[in-house]
Design a protein around this motif. Structure first.
Motif, mmCIF file in Angstrom:
data_model
loop_
_atom_site.group_PDB
_atom_site.id
_atom_site.type_symbol
_atom_site.label_atom_id
_atom_site.label_comp_id
_atom_site.label_asym_id
_atom_site.label_seq_id
_atom_site.Cartn_x
_atom_site.Cartn_y
_atom_site.Cartn_z
ATOM 1 N N VAL A 23 0.848 -1.183 0.000
ATOM 2 C CA VAL A 23 0.000 0.000 0.000
ATOM 3 C C VAL A 23 0.883 1.232 0.000
ATOM 4 C CG1 VAL A 23 -1.987 -1.081 1.117
ATOM 5 C CG2 VAL A 23 -0.212 -0.065 2.514
ATOM 6 N N GLU A 24 0.401 2.269 -0.615
ATOM 7 C CA GLU A 24 1.163 3.509 -0.688
ATOM 8 C C GLU A 24 1.414 4.049 0.710
ATOM 9 O OE1 GLU A 24 0.795 7.885 -2.761
ATOM 10 O OE2 GLU A 24 -0.373 6.218 -3.553
ATOM 11 N N GLY A 25 2.635 4.453 0.961
ATOM 12 C CA GLY A 25 2.989 5.063 2.227
ATOM 13 C C GLY A 25 3.265 4.087 3.354
ATOM 14 N N GLU A 26 3.376 2.790 3.057
ATOM 15 C CA GLU A 26 3.640 1.849 4.144
ATOM 16 C C GLU A 26 5.071 2.055 4.664
ATOM 17 O OE1 GLU A 26 3.190 -2.215 2.850
ATOM 18 O OE2 GLU A 26 4.820 -2.063 1.428
ATOM 19 N N SER A 27 5.248 1.852 5.950
ATOM 20 C CA SER A 27 6.561 2.013 6.562
ATOM 21 C C SER A 27 7.411 0.778 6.261
ATOM 22 C CB SER A 27 6.419 2.196 8.077
ATOM 23 O OG SER A 27 5.988 0.972 8.664
ATOM 24 N N GLU A 28 8.687 0.886 6.528
ATOM 25 C CA GLU A 28 9.582 -0.262 6.331
ATOM 26 C C GLU A 28 9.155 -1.424 7.225
ATOM 27 O OE1 GLU A 28 12.067 -1.032 4.165
ATOM 28 O OE2 GLU A 28 11.352 0.759 3.152
ATOM 29 N N MET A 29 8.713 -1.117 8.440
ATOM 30 C CA MET A 29 8.274 -2.166 9.355
ATOM 31 C C MET A 29 6.995 -2.832 8.837
ATOM 32 S SD MET A 29 8.372 -1.972 13.453
ATOM 33 C CE MET A 29 6.822 -1.258 13.904
ATOM 34 N N GLU A 30 6.062 -2.041 8.323
ATOM 35 C CA GLU A 30 4.832 -2.603 7.748
ATOM 36 C C GLU A 30 5.164 -3.457 6.526
ATOM 37 O OE1 GLU A 30 1.556 0.837 8.838
ATOM 38 O OE2 GLU A 30 2.964 1.175 7.189
ATOM 39 N N ARG A 31 6.085 -2.967 5.701
ATOM 40 C CA ARG A 31 6.486 -3.720 4.505
ATOM 41 C C ARG A 31 7.116 -5.045 4.898
ATOM 42 N NH1 ARG A 31 10.868 -4.491 0.939
ATOM 43 N NH2 ARG A 31 10.194 -4.548 -1.232
ATOM 44 N N ALA A 32 8.003 -5.021 5.880
ATOM 45 C CA ALA A 32 8.651 -6.258 6.334
ATOM 46 C C ALA A 32 7.620 -7.248 6.863
ATOM 47 C CB ALA A 32 9.693 -5.939 7.398
ATOM 48 N N ALA A 33 6.640 -6.772 7.622
ATOM 49 C CA ALA A 33 5.594 -7.648 8.159
ATOM 50 C C ALA A 33 4.737 -8.211 7.031
ATOM 51 C CB ALA A 33 4.728 -6.885 9.157
ATOM 52 N N ARG A 34 4.414 -7.362 6.045
ATOM 53 C CA ARG A 34 3.602 -7.818 4.910
ATOM 54 C C ARG A 34 4.344 -8.894 4.121
ATOM 55 N NH1 ARG A 34 3.882 -6.379 -0.162
ATOM 56 N NH2 ARG A 34 5.094 -4.504 0.205
ATOM 57 N N LEU A 35 5.616 -8.672 3.859
ATOM 58 C CA LEU A 35 6.396 -9.650 3.096
ATOM 59 C C LEU A 35 6.588 -10.947 3.876
ATOM 60 C CD1 LEU A 35 9.056 -7.333 1.419
ATOM 61 C CD2 LEU A 35 7.006 -8.352 0.393
ATOM 62 N N ALA A 36 6.739 -10.855 5.201
ATOM 63 C CA ALA A 36 6.841 -12.064 6.017
ATOM 64 C C ALA A 36 5.546 -12.869 5.943
ATOM 65 C CB ALA A 36 7.177 -11.694 7.466
ATOM 66 N N ALA A 37 4.415 -12.173 6.006
ATOM 67 C CA ALA A 37 3.129 -12.867 5.888
ATOM 68 C C ALA A 37 2.992 -13.512 4.521
ATOM 69 C CB ALA A 37 1.983 -11.878 6.135
ATOM 70 N N ALA A 38 3.410 -12.812 3.472
ATOM 71 C CA ALA A 38 3.340 -13.372 2.120
ATOM 72 C C ALA A 38 4.222 -14.612 2.005
ATOM 73 C CB ALA A 38 3.758 -12.319 1.090
ATOM 74 N N ARG A 39 5.427 -14.559 2.577
ATOM 75 C CA ARG A 39 6.310 -15.737 2.553
ATOM 76 C C ARG A 39 5.667 -16.916 3.268
ATOM 77 N NH1 ARG A 39 10.289 -11.817 2.918
ATOM 78 N NH2 ARG A 39 10.252 -11.840 5.189
ATOM 79 N N ASP A 40 5.021 -16.653 4.411
ATOM 80 C CA ASP A 40 4.346 -17.720 5.147
ATOM 81 C C ASP A 40 3.230 -18.345 4.320
ATOM 82 O OD1 ASP A 40 6.010 -17.306 7.306
ATOM 83 O OD2 ASP A 40 4.526 -16.152 8.471
ATOM 84 N N ILE A 41 2.465 -17.507 3.631
ATOM 85 C CA ILE A 41 1.372 -18.010 2.794
ATOM 86 C C ILE A 41 1.928 -18.867 1.665
ATOM 87 C CG2 ILE A 41 -0.403 -17.301 1.123
ATOM 88 C CD1 ILE A 41 -0.977 -14.940 3.057
ATOM 89 N N LEU A 42 2.991 -18.401 1.029
ATOM 90 C CA LEU A 42 3.599 -19.185 -0.054
ATOM 91 C C LEU A 42 4.181 -20.495 0.460
ATOM 92 C CD1 LEU A 42 5.315 -16.388 -2.144
ATOM 93 C CD2 LEU A 42 3.304 -17.751 -2.771
#
Length: 90
Positions: A23-42
């Motif tokens: 999402v636009e304007g997400e922080s580095e911490m939010e991005r890291a959490a989002r990518l970790a969740a995506a990795r878990d789903i994959l």
């Protein structure tokens, strides 16, 4: 019931689109959490990328089939390389 294109994609994926696109304007911490969740789903569903590719290909085929149209490219003419003595080789 899905109404918008985004809702249809989310139903097909089983996940929100923002999880993958961010999402636009997400922080580095939010991005890291989002990518970790995506990795878990994959990791839990290794077939997801194949299903996503299939959904995308079907959507393109249905709504923009010209994107799949292949056009013949002109054949390249072979380049002639000069010989060491300055003559041109065939």
């Amino acid at each position: 019931m899905a109404v918008t294109a985004t809702e249809f994609v989310e139903l097909a994926l089983g996940t929100p689109v923002d999880l993958w696109l961010g999402v636009e304007g997400e922080s580095e911490m939010e991005r890291a959490a989002r990518l970790a969740a995506a990795r878990d789903i994959l990791a839990d569903d290794p077939t997801l990328p194949d299903r996503l590719s299939q959904v995308a290909a079907e959507a393109v085929e249905a709504y923009a089939p010209e994107l799949f149209a292949a056009a013949a490219l002109p054949r390249a003419t072979p380049r002639r390389r000069p010989r060491r003595n300055g003559a041109v080789a065939a």
